[in-house]
Motif scaffolding. Structure first.
Motif, PDB file in Angstrom:
ATOM      1  N   LEU A  19      15.407 -17.967  36.311  1.00  0.00           N
ATOM      2  CA  LEU A  19      14.840 -18.886  35.330  1.00  0.00           C
ATOM      3  C   LEU A  19      15.064 -18.381  33.912  1.00  0.00           C
ATOM      4  CD1 LEU A  19      11.443 -19.847  37.022  1.00  0.00           C
ATOM      5  CD2 LEU A  19      13.531 -21.203  36.906  1.00  0.00           C
ATOM      6  N   ILE A  20      14.910 -17.088  33.731  1.00  0.00           N
ATOM      7  CA  ILE A  20      15.141 -16.498  32.408  1.00  0.00           C
ATOM      8  C   ILE A  20      16.621 -16.605  32.041  1.00  0.00           C
ATOM      9  CG2 ILE A  20      15.010 -14.367  31.068  1.00  0.00           C
ATOM     10  CD1 ILE A  20      12.631 -13.569  32.809  1.00  0.00           C
ATOM     11  N   ALA A  79      21.184 -19.231  29.239  1.00  0.00           N
ATOM     12  CA  ALA A  79      22.464 -19.916  29.422  1.00  0.00           C
ATOM     13  C   ALA A  79      22.554 -21.223  28.631  1.00  0.00           C
ATOM     14  CB  ALA A  79      22.704 -20.195  30.901  1.00  0.00           C
ATOM     15  N   ILE A  80      21.396 -21.877  28.443  1.00  0.00           N
ATOM     16  CA  ILE A  80      21.424 -23.142  27.698  1.00  0.00           C
ATOM     17  C   ILE A  80      21.215 -22.923  26.197  1.00  0.00           C
ATOM     18  CG2 ILE A  80      20.611 -24.474  29.678  1.00  0.00           C
ATOM     19  CD1 ILE A  80      17.837 -24.528  28.420  1.00  0.00           C
ATOM     20  N   GLY A  81      21.241 -21.669  25.788  1.00  0.00           N
ATOM     21  CA  GLY A  81      21.229 -21.366  24.362  1.00  0.00           C
ATOM     22  C   GLY A  81      19.882 -21.062  23.751  1.00  0.00           C
ATOM     23  N   LEU A  82      18.829 -20.864  24.565  1.00  0.00           N
ATOM     24  CA  LEU A  82      17.521 -20.530  24.014  1.00  0.00           C
ATOM     25  C   LEU A  82      17.526 -19.090  23.487  1.00  0.00           C
ATOM     26  CD1 LEU A  82      15.038 -22.041  26.637  1.00  0.00           C
ATOM     27  CD2 LEU A  82      15.740 -23.014  24.445  1.00  0.00           C
ATOM     28  N   ILE A 119       9.282 -20.071  28.723  1.00  0.00           N
ATOM     29  CA  ILE A 119       9.509 -19.806  30.148  1.00  0.00           C
ATOM     30  C   ILE A 119       8.608 -18.679  30.647  1.00  0.00           C
ATOM     31  CG2 ILE A 119      11.186 -19.099  31.892  1.00  0.00           C
ATOM     32  CD1 ILE A 119      13.369 -20.385  30.191  1.00  0.00           C
ATOM     33  N   VAL A 120       8.723 -17.510  30.025  1.00  0.00           N
ATOM     34  CA  VAL A 120       8.048 -16.324  30.538  1.00  0.00           C
ATOM     35  C   VAL A 120       6.523 -16.454  30.442  1.00  0.00           C
ATOM     36  CG1 VAL A 120       7.716 -13.842  30.280  1.00  0.00           C
ATOM     37  CG2 VAL A 120      10.004 -14.834  30.050  1.00  0.00           C
ATOM     38  N   GLY A 146       4.874 -22.691  42.601  1.00  0.00           N
ATOM     39  CA  GLY A 146       5.894 -22.817  43.633  1.00  0.00           C
ATOM     40  C   GLY A 146       7.248 -22.373  43.129  1.00  0.00           C
ATOM     41  N   LEU A 147       7.502 -22.682  41.831  1.00  0.00           N
ATOM     42  CA  LEU A 147       8.762 -22.243  41.248  1.00  0.00           C
ATOM     43  C   LEU A 147       8.807 -20.735  41.101  1.00  0.00           C
ATOM     44  CD1 LEU A 147       9.408 -24.837  38.397  1.00  0.00           C
ATOM     45  CD2 LEU A 147      10.651 -24.623  40.559  1.00  0.00           C
ATOM     46  N   ALA A 148       7.621 -20.196  40.763  1.00  0.00           N
ATOM     47  CA  ALA A 148       7.581 -18.743  40.538  1.00  0.00           C
ATOM     48  C   ALA A 148       7.601 -18.002  41.850  1.00  0.00           C
ATOM     49  CB  ALA A 148       6.326 -18.375  39.745  1.00  0.00           C
TER      50      ALA A 148
END
Length: 228
Positions: A125-126, A131-134, A143-144, A226-228
């Motif tokens: 996820l990080i 990858a999308i430029g964040l 995210i974190v 669930g994602l984590a």
């Protein structure tokens, strides 16, 4: 038991102090824990050693002992400061002392909770955010941190309940919370069972509400966990 009834309002009013001290201490503990978890998870050696030492020391100290240390230690410090600058000595509020003690001590527990919650975040996820430029700051804030708090919700709920119960120790330094007021009523009526039963019911009600809120938050963030 009947002699306690006229004092119900007096005892229940102490809930505002109990809940207030718990909330302030809990929020302070979360802030300290979040900051410490960042240091513990970092790559720099000295801040990591300091953070680990903090966690080790404050997890080892008994809560009652630390309340005394903070209360009397702050009193000594304020008297020394007042004498140095030539003003009337300032009195330390029991509320301030207990909230500082709770925040500082339970910040060590929150640091461990946040560290575990942080490591539970999939590295993918990080990497996807990068990858999308964040930027690094946006990856951390978008995210974190959100996922870290979601993962930590169950454990933080338990910490809140522990702080709620430990806040009763504030009665030993004169804070007019539920337990202290129940003790006063018990002495006046000579019916300790009735007074402390009312105090116990107060704690049970607050615990039930806090547990319901925790379960609500967990249900709302189930997808994130669930994602984590």
């Amino acid at each position: 038991m009947l002699a306690t009834i006229p004092f119900l309002g007096y005892i229940v009013e102490g809930l505002t102090v109990t809940v207030g001290a718990t909330l302030v201490g809990f929020l302070g503990a979360m802030l300290i824990g979040a900051a410490l978890s960042t240091l513990v998870s970092g790559s720099t050696k000295l801040p990591t050693l300091v953070a680990n030492g903090y966690v080790t020391v404050f997890r080892a100290l008994p809560e009652l002992l630390f309340v005394f240390v903070v209360y009397y230690g702050l009193d000594i410090a304020m008297r020394a400061l007042s004498a140095r600058i030539g003003i009337t000595p300032l009195e330390i509020s029991p509320f301030v002392a207990v909230t500082i003690a709770l925040a500082v001590q339970f910040g060590a527990y929150c640091a461990e909770i946040f560290r575990d919650a942080r490591t539970a975040i999939p590295i993918g996820l990080i990497e996807a955010g990068e990858a999308i430029g964040l930027s690094e700051a946006r990856v951390r804030t978008r995210i974190v941190l959100p996922l870290m708090f979601i993962n930590a919700t169950p454990a933080l709920g338990n910490i809140f309940l522990v702080i709620l119960k430990v806040s009763a120790l504030a009665s030993v330094i004169g804070l007019e919370e539920v337990t202290r007021r129940a003790k006063v009523v018990a002495g006046a009526t000579r019916e300790p069972f009735g007074a402390f039963a009312v105090a116990a019911i107060c704690f049970l009600i607050v615990t039930a509400i806090a547990t319901a809120v925790q379960h609500y938050i967990e249900r709302r963030t189930h997808f994130g966990r669930g994602l984590a």
